[in-house]
Design a protein around this motif. Structure first.
Motif, PDB file in Angstrom:
ATOM      1  N   LEU A 131       0.908  -1.127   0.299  1.00 44.75           N
ATOM      2  CA  LEU A 131       0.134  -0.185   0.299  1.00 44.75           C
ATOM      3  C   LEU A 131       1.689   1.298  -0.406  1.00 44.75           C
ATOM      4  CD1 LEU A 131      -2.582   1.706   0.238  1.00 44.75           C
ATOM      5  CD2 LEU A 131      -2.396   1.322   2.592  1.00 44.75           C
ATOM      6  N   LEU A 132       0.623   1.636  -0.715  1.00 48.09           N
ATOM      7  CA  LEU A 132       1.654   3.317  -1.466  1.00 48.09           C
ATOM      8  C   LEU A 132       0.788   4.377  -1.422  1.00 48.09           C
ATOM      9  CD1 LEU A 132       3.355   2.891  -4.718  1.00 48.09           C
ATOM     10  CD2 LEU A 132       4.260   1.962  -2.491  1.00 48.09           C
ATOM     11  N   ALA A 133       1.458   5.617  -0.463  1.00 49.15           N
ATOM     12  CA  ALA A 133       1.148   7.307  -0.232  1.00 49.15           C
ATOM     13  C   ALA A 133       0.638   7.461  -1.279  1.00 49.15           C
ATOM     14  CB  ALA A 133       1.853   7.393   0.660  1.00 49.15           C
ATOM     15  N   ALA A 134      -0.001   7.173  -1.845  1.00 50.79           N
ATOM     16  CA  ALA A 134      -0.703   7.853  -3.170  1.00 50.79           C
ATOM     17  C   ALA A 134      -1.744   7.585  -3.681  1.00 50.79           C
ATOM     18  CB  ALA A 134       0.196   6.571  -4.635  1.00 50.79           C
ATOM     19  N   GLY A 135      -2.079   8.875  -5.096  1.00 49.66           N
ATOM     20  CA  GLY A 135      -4.130   7.827  -5.098  1.00 49.66           C
ATOM     21  C   GLY A 135      -4.280   7.110  -6.819  1.00 49.66           C
ATOM     22  N   HIS A 136      -4.612   7.024  -7.599  1.00 49.60           N
ATOM     23  CA  HIS A 136      -4.948   6.390  -8.183  1.00 49.60           C
ATOM     24  C   HIS A 136      -3.981   6.698  -9.601  1.00 49.60           C
ATOM     25  CE1 HIS A 136      -7.488   3.182 -10.156  1.00 49.60           C
ATOM     26  NE2 HIS A 136      -7.149   3.740 -11.526  1.00 49.60           N
ATOM     27  N   ASP A 137      -2.768   7.165 -10.112  1.00 54.96           N
ATOM     28  CA  ASP A 137      -1.978   6.954 -10.334  1.00 54.96           C
ATOM     29  C   ASP A 137      -0.819   7.384 -10.118  1.00 54.96           C
ATOM     30  OD1 ASP A 137      -3.692   8.680 -12.351  1.00 54.96           O
ATOM     31  OD2 ASP A 137      -2.639  11.418 -11.197  1.00 54.96           O
ATOM     32  N   ILE A 138      -0.311   5.814 -11.013  1.00 52.20           N
ATOM     33  CA  ILE A 138       0.994   5.631 -10.738  1.00 52.20           C
ATOM     34  C   ILE A 138       2.629   6.134 -11.151  1.00 52.20           C
ATOM     35  CG2 ILE A 138       0.094   3.100 -10.826  1.00 52.20           C
ATOM     36  CD1 ILE A 138       1.798   3.455 -13.872  1.00 52.20           C
ATOM     37  N   GLY A 139       3.650   6.376 -10.383  1.00 48.85           N
ATOM     38  CA  GLY A 139       4.400   7.126 -10.323  1.00 48.85           C
ATOM     39  C   GLY A 139       5.844   6.385  -9.399  1.00 48.85           C
ATOM     40  N   THR A 140       7.032   7.593  -9.512  1.00 45.69           N
ATOM     41  CA  THR A 140       8.157   6.258  -9.382  1.00 45.69           C
ATOM     42  C   THR A 140       8.294   5.330  -8.203  1.00 45.69           C
ATOM     43  OG1 THR A 140       8.917   8.268  -9.711  1.00 45.69           O
ATOM     44  CG2 THR A 140      10.196   6.675  -8.686  1.00 45.69           C
ATOM     45  N   ALA A 141       7.914   5.117  -7.806  1.00 46.59           N
ATOM     46  CA  ALA A 141       7.167   4.382  -6.260  1.00 46.59           C
ATOM     47  C   ALA A 141       6.863   3.520  -7.246  1.00 46.59           C
ATOM     48  CB  ALA A 141       5.844   4.663  -5.035  1.00 46.59           C
ATOM     49  N   ASP A 142       5.688   2.775  -7.711  1.00 42.17           N
ATOM     50  CA  ASP A 142       5.239   1.990  -8.416  1.00 42.17           C
ATOM     51  C   ASP A 142       6.343   1.282  -9.370  1.00 42.17           C
ATOM     52  OD1 ASP A 142       2.417   1.763  -7.206  1.00 42.17           O
ATOM     53  OD2 ASP A 142       2.450   3.631  -8.547  1.00 42.17           O
ATOM     54  N   LEU A 143       7.187   1.733 -10.024  1.00 41.63           N
ATOM     55  CA  LEU A 143       8.389   1.823 -10.890  1.00 41.63           C
ATOM     56  C   LEU A 143       9.227   0.199 -10.280  1.00 41.63           C
ATOM     57  CD1 LEU A 143       9.837   1.353 -13.949  1.00 41.63           C
ATOM     58  CD2 LEU A 143      10.034   3.274 -13.405  1.00 41.63           C
ATOM     59  N   GLU A 144       9.898   1.358  -8.965  1.00 47.36           N
ATOM     60  CA  GLU A 144      10.680   0.850  -8.234  1.00 47.36           C
ATOM     61  C   GLU A 144      10.210  -0.804  -8.078  1.00 47.36           C
ATOM     62  OE1 GLU A 144      14.319   2.088  -8.041  1.00 47.36           O
ATOM     63  OE2 GLU A 144      13.200   3.200  -9.566  1.00 47.36           O
ATOM     64  N   LEU A 145       9.106  -0.370  -7.317  1.00 49.32           N
ATOM     65  CA  LEU A 145       8.614  -1.786  -6.376  1.00 49.32           C
ATOM     66  C   LEU A 145       8.323  -2.964  -7.486  1.00 49.32           C
ATOM     67  CD1 LEU A 145       5.382  -0.857  -4.624  1.00 49.32           C
ATOM     68  CD2 LEU A 145       7.913  -1.842  -3.639  1.00 49.32           C
ATOM     69  N   ALA A 146       7.631  -2.632  -8.815  1.00 49.86           N
ATOM     70  CA  ALA A 146       7.932  -3.268  -9.800  1.00 49.86           C
ATOM     71  C   ALA A 146       9.604  -3.874 -10.140  1.00 49.86           C
ATOM     72  CB  ALA A 146       7.650  -2.757 -11.003  1.00 49.86           C
TER      73      ALA A 146
END
Length: 518
Positions: A494-509
């Protein structure tokens, strides 16, 4: 006033077929590849003679898998190249042996003409011009200097106001009337280039799209001439006039009275300002005014191979898709499924950053929501068309089976990454067609199946990434529970984010792929 044709620009649906025709069959040199000046995600190729001379250039905007246009009023309709008259026989034989659609030769204004059609259906004429001498004809293994295209001969414009169109081009750009026959008024520039203004009164109007010519660019000696022309056009209230620095030339755009778009472009500084003559066309230029990262732009643009280069043929599969091959493949692949409003290019930069050595495969959803691509239809924000899901999931399973064979993908080394509607599609495919997807990252996903079947997902790895302030985030838990109950190994973040994706999503993936695939 110097006058002539600088370049002609068309629109193509398949860039590889376009390269095969203009660089392969016609033997023109690819002299420049750029991201579009109006749209960075649009590839723009320039072909010409060996020196990229003004007057030899034909360019194409790539609307990859775009809708066909319609040739009609207010639009250029033909491209004509000048060859030596004695080369007509060579090109007649070449067209027959290469299975290129052709008619002729016929006579037009006393010159022999072969009519060809390029892969998009644009008419290309090879005109035997007596005494023609191109500045730097491009020679290939199959085409000698004597047989080669020398330069652009001209173009045809469809107009329901032919007299006004001719007068406009003559007064502002230095062309003069030289002949008239069969409803065509022929204009000529100082270099011998011609514009045929065809009286097309009563014909249907044109529509922009692939297989059409966007505009004709006429030659200006320098920037001062362009600015002077802009002042004259403004004084005459000739309509909207736009001026732009295109790096390789400075130009203005205006529509002639019949509606065709005309550009007025300077000869300089020329195509070789950032490359040598030997390396022309080898480097992608990305206009700086977009402020875009070149690597992201490069990932979104369609790839192609020049004649003689190793190539990957795109296969005809159930979904329109884009394949991106890295310079140094590592044997892995990433399949990217976009969200609502995206398309097959949207997640390519994300994929290229996630896995620089992976083959990227990105399909376009076939359903639509208010005109935007989706992988299946929704009824409300949280209810979905179950029949559409089932049908599209089955089609996607067939797509992947074909893609694995066509592009040499190893399912065990393939990571599926989906965002929003794309993540939902991956979840549905895993449950409806077990075995197709073995590794997945679901960004902002939810379960969309009302009656999920029993599925054996043992050996399947899934990372679910949700946003803390995502209004749909509360539905992610149902999807996680369903996948776990089916035997999948599920991790969730669970990220501190909304529906949009960003750098945190990229690093996790990125970290997840390295851990489960390598």
């Amino acid at each position: 006033m110097q006058s002539g044709i600088h370049h002609i620009t068309g629109i193509t649906r398949k860039i590889q077929a376009n390269v095969d025709f203009y660089a392969g069959f016609l033997g023109l040199k690819l002299v420049k590849r750029t991201a579009g000046f109006e749209d960075a995600d649009q590839l723009h190729l320039f072909y010409g003679d060996a020196a990229a001379s003004p007057g030899s250039l034909v360019t194409f905007l790539a609307w990859e898998d775009g809708s066909p246009g319609r040739v009609g009023l207010g639009q250029p309709a033909e491209i004509a190249f000048a060859i030596r008259p004695e080369a007509i026989g060579f090109w007649l034989t070449r067209a027959l042996t290469k299975n290129v659609a052709m008619s002729g030769p016929t006579q037009e204004f006393g010159e022999p003409v072969l009519r060809l059609k390029d892969p998009d259906g644009i008419i290309v004429k090879l005109v035997g011009e007596t005494g023609v001498e191109g500045p730097a004809p491009h020679v290939t293994k199959e085409i000698t200097a004597a047989d080669a295209i020398q330069r652009i001969r001209g173009a045809t414009i469809f107009s329901e106001k032919p007299a006004e169109t001719a007068a406009f081009i003559g007064s502002h750009f230095g062309f003069r009337s030289v002949a008239e026959a069969n409803g065509i008024k022929r204009l000529a520039g100082d270099a011998g280039d011609i514009l045929d203004i065809r009286d097309a009164s009563g014909f249907w109007t044109s529509a922009p799209g692939t297989g059409t010519i966007d505009h004709i660019a006429l030659r200006a000696p320098d920037r001062a001439a362009v600015e002077a022309a802009a002042e004259r056009l403004a004084a005459e209230e000739a309509g909207d006039v736009n001026m732009h620095d295109r790096t390789y030339f400075y130009s203005l755009y205006v529509r002639e009275p019949g509606g065709s778009l005309v550009e007025y472009a300077t000869d300089g500084p020329g195509m070789a300002i950032d490359e040598t003559l030997e390396t022309l066309g080898t480097t992608l230029f990305v206009p700086k005014h977009f402020g875009a990262a070149p690597e992201d732009v490069r990932a979104r643009l369609p790839q192609f191979s020049l004649p003689g280069e190793e190539r990957m043929t795109e296969r005809d599969l159930p979904f329109i898709h884009r394949v991106h091959r890295p310079e140094t493949p590592d044997g892995t692949a990433v399949v990217l499924l976009h969200g609502t409003g995206g398309n097959e290019t949207s997640l390519l930069p994300f994929g290229a950053r996630l896995a620089p050595g992976a083959v990227l495969l990105s399909p376009r959803g076939r359903s639509a929501d208010e005109g935007y691509p989706r992988f299946f239809r929704r009824i409300t924000a949280t209810t979905f068309d179950q029949k559409d899901i089932a049908g599209e999931a089955e089609a996607f399973a067939a797509f992947m089976e074909g893609a694995n064979t066509a592009y040499g993908l190893d399912p065990a080394k393939t990571l599926f990454v989906g965002y929003s509607n794309g993540a939902n599609m991956i979840g549905a495919v895993m449950l409806l067609h077990p075995g197709i997807i073995r590794n997945a990252v679901l960004l902002r996903g939810m379960n969309v199946l009302e009656n999920a079947p029993a599925a054996d997902l043992s050996g399947v790895n899934v990372l679910v990434v949700s946003g803390q302030s995502d209004p749909y985030g509360r539905f992610a838990g149902d999807l996680e529970a369903l996948l776990r109950a089916s035997g999948a190994t599920v991790e969730s973040t669970l990220l501190a984010a909304g529906h949009d994706i960003g750098t945190a999503d990229l690093e996790l993936a990125k970290a997840y792929k390295e851990r489960i695939i390598g």
